[in-house]
Design a protein around this motif. Structure first.
Motif, short mmCIF file in Angstrom:
data_model
loop_
_atom_site.label_atom_id
_atom_site.label_comp_id
_atom_site.label_asym_id
_atom_site.label_seq_id
_atom_site.Cartn_x
_atom_site.Cartn_y
_atom_site.Cartn_z
N ASP A 1 38.48 -36.81 -20.30
CA ASP A 1 39.83 -36.83 -19.63
C ASP A 1 39.92 -38.40 -18.95
OD1 ASP A 1 41.23 -34.28 -19.99
OD2 ASP A 1 40.12 -33.40 -18.46
N MET A 2 38.60 -38.75 -18.49
CA MET A 2 38.95 -40.09 -18.13
C MET A 2 39.30 -41.09 -19.26
SD MET A 2 35.50 -40.45 -15.70
CE MET A 2 34.43 -38.85 -15.85
N ILE A 3 38.67 -41.02 -20.17
CA ILE A 3 38.98 -41.98 -21.23
C ILE A 3 40.36 -41.86 -21.62
CG2 ILE A 3 38.40 -42.61 -23.54
CD1 ILE A 3 35.59 -41.58 -23.09
N ALA A 4 40.84 -40.74 -22.13
CA ALA A 4 42.13 -40.47 -22.49
C ALA A 4 43.41 -40.91 -21.28
CB ALA A 4 42.64 -38.84 -22.58
N SER A 5 42.98 -40.80 -19.94
CA SER A 5 44.02 -41.11 -19.12
C SER A 5 44.02 -42.72 -18.84
CB SER A 5 43.79 -40.21 -17.91
OG SER A 5 42.47 -40.85 -17.32
N LEU A 6 42.84 -43.18 -19.35
CA LEU A 6 42.59 -44.76 -19.25
C LEU A 6 43.16 -45.30 -20.15
CD1 LEU A 6 38.84 -45.08 -17.73
CD2 LEU A 6 41.02 -46.35 -16.68
N LYS A 7 43.03 -44.82 -21.34
CA LYS A 7 43.80 -45.27 -22.55
C LYS A 7 45.29 -45.19 -22.41
CE LYS A 7 42.48 -44.67 -26.80
NZ LYS A 7 41.75 -45.63 -27.65
N GLN A 8 45.91 -44.37 -21.62
CA GLN A 8 47.20 -44.14 -21.38
C GLN A 8 47.58 -45.76 -20.45
OE1 GLN A 8 49.89 -41.23 -21.01
NE2 GLN A 8 49.53 -41.43 -23.14
N GLU A 9 46.93 -45.60 -19.39
CA GLU A 9 47.20 -46.48 -18.27
C GLU A 9 46.79 -47.88 -18.95
OE1 GLU A 9 48.25 -45.42 -15.52
OE2 GLU A 9 48.18 -47.38 -14.31
N HIS A 10 45.90 -48.30 -19.78
CA HIS A 10 45.49 -49.59 -20.04
C HIS A 10 45.33 -49.56 -21.68
CE1 HIS A 10 44.84 -50.82 -16.12
NE2 HIS A 10 44.09 -49.57 -15.76
N PRO A 11 46.20 -49.53 -22.23
CA PRO A 11 46.32 -49.41 -23.82
C PRO A 11 45.05 -50.52 -24.65
CG PRO A 11 48.31 -49.44 -23.14
CD PRO A 11 47.56 -49.38 -21.85
N GLU A 12 45.17 -51.61 -23.65
CA GLU A 12 44.38 -52.96 -24.05
C GLU A 12 43.11 -52.99 -23.96
OE1 GLU A 12 46.17 -52.64 -21.67
OE2 GLU A 12 45.38 -53.89 -19.98
N TRP A 13 42.60 -51.99 -23.07
CA TRP A 13 40.94 -51.89 -22.94
C TRP A 13 40.32 -51.14 -24.07
CZ3 TRP A 13 40.41 -50.00 -17.07
CH2 TRP A 13 40.82 -50.80 -16.20
N THR A 14 39.00 -51.37 -24.20
CA THR A 14 38.34 -50.91 -25.27
C THR A 14 36.88 -50.14 -24.60
OG1 THR A 14 37.05 -52.92 -25.38
CG2 THR A 14 38.81 -52.49 -27.33
N PHE A 15 36.80 -48.89 -25.35
CA PHE A 15 35.73 -48.09 -24.93
C PHE A 15 34.68 -47.66 -25.82
CE2 PHE A 15 39.91 -47.33 -23.17
CZ PHE A 15 39.75 -47.22 -21.77
N GLY A 16 33.26 -47.56 -25.15
CA GLY A 16 32.00 -47.24 -25.86
C GLY A 16 31.45 -46.13 -25.07
N LEU A 17 30.73 -45.38 -25.99
CA LEU A 17 30.00 -44.22 -25.41
C LEU A 17 28.49 -43.90 -26.11
CD1 LEU A 17 29.62 -41.56 -23.83
CD2 LEU A 17 30.53 -40.37 -25.94
N ILE A 18 27.48 -44.19 -25.42
CA ILE A 18 26.19 -43.93 -25.66
C ILE A 18 25.73 -42.81 -25.11
CG2 ILE A 18 23.76 -44.68 -25.55
CD1 ILE A 18 24.97 -47.77 -25.48
N THR A 19 25.06 -41.67 -26.18
CA THR A 19 24.61 -40.39 -25.73
C THR A 19 23.40 -40.29 -26.19
OG1 THR A 19 25.35 -39.34 -27.58
CG2 THR A 19 26.84 -39.24 -25.73
N ALA A 20 22.68 -39.34 -25.37
CA ALA A 20 21.24 -39.26 -25.85
C ALA A 20 20.89 -38.03 -26.61
CB ALA A 20 20.35 -39.03 -24.34
N GLN A 21 22.23 -37.45 -27.02
CA GLN A 21 22.02 -36.29 -28.04
C GLN A 21 23.43 -36.25 -28.71
OE1 GLN A 21 23.04 -32.81 -25.86
NE2 GLN A 21 21.44 -31.63 -26.52
#
Ligand code: GLC
Length: 413
Positions: free
Chosen positions: A21-41
């Motif tokens: 939800d955070m990522i989806a709402s930030l993408k709406q608010e700041h379409p120019e930002w980029t996002f990465g995710l590292i998980t351990a699983q």
């Protein structure tokens, strides 16, 4: 801005759904930002994040480490000694893994790191050797975690700021992280509450509803029934047994109970076993009136199929996302209203409550709601209003974007 998220689990628990939800709402608010995710699983979190356009990477934790945890039911001395020995044996694998995480962080070169789970707060703090701005997002209490509270306090000066999912979690974190020691003038990082939010289009009274009986392998009822459900991870304190026992008392009524959710965590001793709960329900002779769905992909469809949602946590709930999801779908909620969950509801207006652990009271509340469609309707529509006012996902992007921009330049929230 380039944001990198760190999350230990790849499954979809409350904290992970909130992350999406955070990522989806930030993408709406700041379409120019980029996002990465590292998980351990690996797991559905990773594929769902990738579908949102996030660059994902899985760095599997050695199994010994992923099973480590201090959220077990009992934490007597033998448990503590065992945990201590396990931790000591983990020093080398942790160092090796932390080096890999460091490299992965540097490859992504984020402007800010947001870690979303307790393990990642600690591991990320050490791997972030270039001291990029680092935010810890607390979805859980740390005061009751014998190891975590010490570990987080130990590395608190490596983190720029802390977000908490409720005031209750914030106050607990302040108590641990901001406590001053003789020569420590800083008193640790700032802690700010950011309430979770949901997609009000997805969690809405309108839309497809699941066929709960088919999902659970139950026969369709011969006459209309009121459907009552508990949606939760299998954490031992979510009140699964109280819910089953309440439904046992109501066996003679036209009420069906549904347990929605399945095991997610790897840490040993932290959850109920689905098989044990099924055995309890069979022992009580509930097999025709009580069903288990296991993990569901689309909780909104399941909530829409229910008449009443029960939130039975036996200890303070950090936030209680399910309560908000149910309110957003216009469903009446019965809650123990402990901890952060108390901040979400207004008792008598959009929810009913009972004292945690008092199965008789829970039974009465279910009975009261089951026989009054008017009361269900009244609480449900007030719940939807609350969700629209306080838990709309569009608020999240703005609030987080603001917090990130301040943290990036070292300003206070
Ligand atoms: C954790 C908490 C739960 C909260 C969720 C999202 O799973 O236990 O209360 O709703 O995180 O913040």
């Amino acid at each position: 801005m380039k944001i990198l998220y760190l999350n230990s689990s790849g499954g979809l628990g409350g904290a992970e759904v909130c992350l999406l939800d955070m990522i989806a709402s930030l993408k709406q608010e700041h379409p120019e930002w980029t996002f990465g995710l590292i998980t351990a699983q690996d797991g559905p979190l990773v594929s769902r994040a990738a579908a949102l356009g996030v660059t994902t990477r899985v760095l599997p934790l050695p199994p010994r480490l992923s099973r480590l945890g201090d959220s077990k039911r009992a934490s007597g001395m033998p448990g503590k000694i065992k945990l201590g020995l396990q931790l000591a044996a983990s020093v080398f694998p942790v160092r090796a893994w932390s080096r890999q995480l460091h490299q992965a962080i540097e490859e992504f070169a984020p402007d800010l790191i947001h870690s979303n789970t307790l393990k990642m707060h600690v591991l990320g703090s050490f791997a972030n050797r270039t001291r990029r701005p680092l935010i810890w997002h607390l979805h859980d209490y740390i005061g009751s975690r014998p190891f975590m509270r010490r570990a987080l306090r130990f590395c608190r000066n490596r983190c720029t700021a802390v977000l908490a999912n409720s005031n209750s979690v914030r106050d607990d974190a302040r108590h641990i992280l901001n406590r001053r020691t003789g020569n420590d003038e800083l008193g640790g990082p700032e802690v700010l509450t950011v309430y979770n939010a949901v997609d009000l289009n997805e969690f809405s009274p309108h839309g497809p509803a699941a066929n709960l009986d088919a999902l659970c392998g139950l026969q369709p009822p011969a006459a209309p029934v009121v459907r009552v459900g508990l949606l939760a991870t299998m954490a031992w304190w979510k009140g699964h047994r109280d819910f089953i026992e309440a439904l046992d008392v109501l066996q003679a009524e036209a009420i069906r109970g549904y347990m929605i959710g399945g095991p997610l965590y790897e840490s040993v001793g932290s959850q109920e076993s689905l098989d044990d709960l099924k055995a309890l329900s069979a022992e009580l002779g509930l097999q025709d009136q009580f069903g288990f769905t296991g993990f569901v992909e689309k909780p909104a469809e399941v909530i829409r199929a229910l008449d009443i949602v029960v939130h039975a946590s036996t200890r303070p709930e950090p936030f209680g996302r399910v309560v908000v999801e149910a309110m957003a779908c216009g469903k009446p909620v019965i809650t123990t209203a402990l901890g952060g969950a108390a901040e979400l509801v207004s008792i008598g207006d959009n929810a009913l409550n009972y004292q945690a652990g008092e199965v008789e009271k829970l039974t009465l509340r279910i009975f009261e709601l089951a026989r009054s469609p008017q009361l269900r309707q009244k609480l449900g529509s007030a719940g939807r209003e609350t969700a629209e006012k306080k838990f709309d996902r569009r608020r999240l992007g703005k609030q987080l974007g603001d917090a990130y921009s301040k943290a990036k330049v070292g300003r206070k929230f």
